[in-house]
Design an enzyme around this catalytic site. Structure first.
Site, PDB file in Angstrom:
ATOM      1  N   CYS A 166       4.953  10.750  -2.356  1.00 41.12           N
ATOM      2  CA  CYS A 166       6.309  10.262  -2.640  1.00 41.12           C
ATOM      3  C   CYS A 166       6.256   8.871  -3.254  1.00 41.12           C
ATOM      4  O   CYS A 166       5.180   8.276  -3.375  1.00 41.12           O
ATOM      5  CB  CYS A 166       7.151  10.241  -1.364  1.00 41.12           C
ATOM      6  SG  CYS A 166       6.530   9.050  -0.145  1.00 41.12           S
ATOM      7  N   CYS A 199       4.425   6.079  -1.479  1.00 41.01           N
ATOM      8  CA  CYS A 199       2.959   6.028  -1.649  1.00 41.01           C
ATOM      9  C   CYS A 199       2.593   5.142  -2.844  1.00 41.01           C
ATOM     10  O   CYS A 199       1.715   4.280  -2.761  1.00 41.01           O
ATOM     11  CB  CYS A 199       2.395   7.432  -1.884  1.00 41.01           C
ATOM     12  SG  CYS A 199       2.646   8.567  -0.524  1.00 41.01           S
ATOM     13  N   ASP A 235     -48.430 -24.094  -2.658  1.00 43.58           N
ATOM     14  CA  ASP A 235     -48.753 -23.547  -1.352  1.00 43.58           C
ATOM     15  C   ASP A 235     -49.924 -22.587  -1.535  1.00 43.58           C
ATOM     16  O   ASP A 235     -50.085 -21.994  -2.602  1.00 43.58           O
ATOM     17  CB  ASP A 235     -47.523 -22.808  -0.788  1.00 43.58           C
ATOM     18  CG  ASP A 235     -47.816 -22.167   0.541  1.00 43.58           C
ATOM     19  OD1 ASP A 235     -48.310 -22.875   1.432  1.00 43.58           O
ATOM     20  OD2 ASP A 235     -47.565 -20.962   0.686  1.00 43.58           O
ATOM     21  N   ASP A 278     -43.729 -19.478  -1.315  1.00 42.01           N
ATOM     22  CA  ASP A 278     -43.133 -18.143  -1.232  1.00 42.01           C
ATOM     23  C   ASP A 278     -42.648 -17.772   0.161  1.00 42.01           C
ATOM     24  O   ASP A 278     -42.052 -16.717   0.342  1.00 42.01           O
ATOM     25  CB  ASP A 278     -44.141 -17.087  -1.700  1.00 42.01           C
ATOM     26  CG  ASP A 278     -45.208 -16.815  -0.636  1.00 42.01           C
ATOM     27  OD1 ASP A 278     -45.607 -17.776   0.050  1.00 42.01           O
ATOM     28  OD2 ASP A 278     -45.622 -15.656  -0.492  1.00 42.01           O
ATOM     29  N   ASP A 290     -41.911 -22.568   3.657  1.00 41.39           N
ATOM     30  CA  ASP A 290     -41.916 -23.444   2.470  1.00 41.39           C
ATOM     31  C   ASP A 290     -40.514 -23.940   2.115  1.00 41.39           C
ATOM     32  O   ASP A 290     -40.369 -24.839   1.292  1.00 41.39           O
ATOM     33  CB  ASP A 290     -42.488 -22.699   1.252  1.00 41.39           C
ATOM     34  CG  ASP A 290     -43.934 -22.288   1.456  1.00 41.39           C
ATOM     35  OD1 ASP A 290     -44.681 -23.071   2.055  1.00 41.39           O
ATOM     36  OD2 ASP A 290     -44.302 -21.182   1.022  1.00 41.39           O
TER      37      ASP A 290
END
Length: 776
Positions: A55, A58, A472, A671, A675
């Protein structure tokens, strides 16, 4: 505006990134402000088929729900056709978000099948610009022909007599001035209303002066008795100028389009559709419609559509677009696959875990767009110059006009006007505005293609200043996948039982060394179980409880801290460390029980990358929590002389600060989670893309491929980009510094000045595009 903390507008990308407080200002208010200043934001329109409406209530409910969404400008729902039309901002909301919203309200939605892909707004603008140029060229050509006939050295060229008629010239020049040139008037009006001045002001002033002075002469000529003597008109000056400027803008748009090719090529990697299992059926759906949890079938030769976990099947997957490695990676049940990679030979059934904006590729695209959208510090210089440039030029043009009118050629209004127009037109700030962003776009775009992601233009600029690179060890210089090599049992317990305790104790640790021990024990087919308690002490070791026994595994310092005598193992430990292995002492219930050693192999790229960095005049240092002997053994294999060993995670940031206090510009490359503090502290943090998300979040540059050669490549790209920016700024400024006096001295006709101005912008963009040819 109140509530806005930072704004970056990128002229080359035609994008703005705004940081704002949503409690004080909203997106619609920001858009209204942009419109008030005289510009607009890009909107897109999408049509959807809506299911489940019964309807009018909606339709109203869906309409209200969609209109409340951030980024949706207008939504209308048609109950009879069961469709919805939504106008939205693609930067804030996607069609998938709109579909999910409709489903949340309680209905179904899907994109209309016949709807074609949205046309890029730049393409529309380019087509409009092409039309403007063609009309302008057609109308200006007779005027240009007539102008050529004025010169003594071209008097041999035949010119139709009616081309010289002022009324005919007025008829041709008027549409060019007010229809083709309308945008210059609108732009100038809006700029002046906003208390600023831009290129439109210069063009509107210069062409209007020529047009209206010619109109005055035309009226005067028609009222004179001797109408057969035609005065010198300047209609061609205004018309040809506008034509050349429109042509310059067209070339500029084409070149700017090329400079954003990196984003387009990244977007082109995405799969367009996915084969999902819905209600027991295999269904091909647009990639935008895939949801988290969907089961996706990926056949051999197809692109993986989303990031997810393999549920069934085994295959090899080409991940070169992400890692740069040409060798396909084996995938089986439980392995993670990444969207846009290519399935080579077996069929995979995967469960979608990241879709849409959450996929790895979407995040890469987002980082590249962010880098291209945020201004580099050097651009601030160009912005300051551009801000004061136009008023100064208007002043210079006025002085030029007065000097010619009263001193050089007294009472020759036309001559004075022509020189002033040439000054206004030659001094276009466009080249200055394009100098930095086009280089940043081209540089960061090419870097992305090489697997180097700069988070912003600022980091692309600061990278070229680096003097020291801190690497590292584990996972950066080495592969980060060590293997269990030695097991030495000191106590009376059997080796197998000793390994059961060690593996169970290390089972919950995420450290690469712990993973190597657990993997090594598994390979020996020794079963082990869950520990009752586990505690990791970064930089020292672990404490665990296995079958009621306290297990300590770690460094000499960790043993000493817990009052455990391990002197008997020191000699053997040194020997292992000098051969590049990492040895860990093990204590059971307060007594030394033995040691385990693991070895981590060096990445193939590490040695050459270190050599390249040293050749570039950079100091290279290795930092690690490992002991000094092992660290030096690894460092010597790759040619690093300076080593900072036995550094705890929090100590890495301290060591970076010490180097900075010594006057060095430091890059930290790592990584792991440990770190992250050092990456954030360094002048430039570089995260290896194969590492953890936390490390990548803390970093300024992400090296997607895990290859250390990406470090010198990143620095080289930064250096070349900065050189390119300086070249652009130098030529843009030199062009104006030389061009304005030449125009003021009367050596440049306005149409020549217009052509030169257009060429200056195009040359800056073309120079920036040279960066796209850099080899990795």
């Amino acid at each position: 505006m109140e509530g806005i903390t930072e704004t970056n507008v990128n002229f080359a990308l035609e994008k703005a990134s705004i940081t704002y407080n949503p409690d004080k200002v909203s997106i619609p208010l920001i858009e209204k402000k942009i419109q008030d200043i005289g510009y607009d934001t890009v909107k897109e329109i999408a049509d959807f088929d809506i299911g489940g409406m019964t309807c009018a209530a909606c339709a109203t409910r869906i309409e209200k729900g969609l209109n409340k969404m951030a980024g949706v400008t207008n939504a209308t729902v048609n109950l009879a056709l069961e469709t919805a039309r939504v106008e939205y901002s693609p930067a804030e909301v996607s069609t998938l978000d709109i579909i999910k919203k409709v489903e949340k309200i309680g209905y179904s939605a899907k994109m209309k099948q016949e709807q074609q892909e949205t046309t890029d707004h730049r393409k529309k603008e380019m087509k409009a610009q092409q039309k403007r140029f063609l009309w302008s060229a057609v109308l200006s050509l007779p005027l240009l022909w007539a102008m050529v006939g004025h010169f003594s050295f071209t008097s041999w060229i035949w010119v139709p007599e009616w081309f010289m008629n002022p009324w005919f010239q007025l008829l041709l020049a008027t549409p060019v001035q007010f229809i083709i040139g309308r945008s210059f008037y609108i732009g100038a009006y809006k700029a002046l209303r906003g208390r600023s001045a831009n290129m439109d002001v210069l063009v509107a002033l210069g062409t209007s002066a020529a047009y209206f002075y010619s109109l005055y002469l035309t009226i005067q000529w028609s009222n004179e008795a001797h109408a057969h003597t035609t005065p010198a008109m300047y209609y061609e000056t205004s018309a040809v100028l506008i034509t050349l400027i429109v042509l310059g803008k067209l070339f500029e748009a084409l070149a700017k389009g090329r400079s954003s090719e990196a984003i387009k090529s990244l977007m082109g990697l995405q799969a367009k559709t996915a084969l999902v299992i819905r209600e027991g059926q295999e269904t091909a759906i647009p990639i935008e419609d895939v949801s988290v949890g969907d089961i996706v079938i990926v056949k051999p030769g197809e692109k993986v559509p989303v990031d997810g976990m393999v549920l069934e099947g085994s295959s090899t997957v080409d991940e070169s677009m992400l890692t740069g490695e040409s060798i396909p990676v084996g995938k089986k049940k439980g392995d993670f696959v990444i969207g846009a990679t290519i399935n080579k030979n077996g069929m995979l059934r995967i469960q979608a875990e990241r879709v849409g904006k959450e996929t790895a590729l979407a995040q890469i695209i987002k980082v590249v767009e962010l880098a291209q959208g945020v201004k580099a510090p050097i651009q601030r210089v160009a912005d300051v110059i551009s801000g004061i440039f136009v008023p100064i030029v208007v002043g210079v043009a006025l002085v030029t006009f007065l000097v010619w009118l009263f001193i050089v050629e007294p009472n020759d209004f036309g001559e004075a006007l022509e020189k002033a127009i040439a000054v206004l037109v030659i001094a276009c700030p466009c080249a200055l505005g394009l100098a930095t962003p086009t280089s940043i776009m081209a540089g960061s775009g090419r870097a992305a293609e090489l697997g180097i992601l700069f988070k912003s233009g600022e980091h692309l600029e600061s990278t070229h200043k680096l003097t020291t690179i801190v690497l590292d060890k584990t996972g950066t210089v080495t592969k980060g996948k060590p293997e269990l090599t030695d097991v030495i049992v000191q106590s009376s317990i059997p080796e197998e039982e000793f390994l059961v305790f060690v593996a169970a104790a290390e089972k919950n640790s995420e450290h690469p060394l712990a993973e190597a021990i657990v993997a090594g024990v598994r390979e020996r087919n020794i079963p082990f179980f869950e520990p009752e308690a586990f505690e990791a002490v970064p930089g020292f070791g672990i404490r665990s409880v296995v079958s009621g026994k306290e297990i300590l595994i770690g460094t000499r310092k960790w043993m000493a801290h817990n009052q455990i005598q391990a002197d008997a193992a020191i000699g053997r430990m040194h020997a292992l460390e000098e051969s590049g292995k990492t040895a860990m002492l093990v204590a059971i219930d307060g007594h030394y029980a033995g040691l385990v050693a693991v070895a981590d192999t060096i990445k193939d790229s590490s040695k050459r990358a270190v050599e390249r960095l040293q050749e570039m005049g950079l100091e290279v240092i290795m930092i690690t929590g490992d002991n000094e002997r092992t660290a030096k053994a690894i460092a010597s294999q790759v040619g690093i002389e300076q080593v900072l060993a036995e550094v705890l995670p929090e100590g890495k940031a301290v060591e970076i600060k010490k180097l900075q206090q010594a006057g060095k510009k430091v890059a930290m490359v790592g990584d792991g989670i440990n770190d992250a503090p050092a990456l954030a502290t360094a002048d430039v943090g570089m995260a290896i893309g194969t590492g953890t998300d936390i490390a990548m979040e803390a970093a300024d540059v992400t090296l997607m491929r895990g290859d250390l050669n990406s470090i010198p490549d990143a620095i080289l790209m930064s250096r070349k980009t900065m050189t390119n920016i300086k070249q652009n700024l130098f030529w843009a400024l030199t062009y104006n510094v030389i061009g304005i006096p030449i125009a003021a001295a009367g050596f440049l006709a306005p149409w020549v000045a217009g052509a030169a101005m257009a060429f200056s912008s195009v040359s800056v963009v073309l120079n920036a595009l040279r960066l796209q040819r850099m080899k990795g």
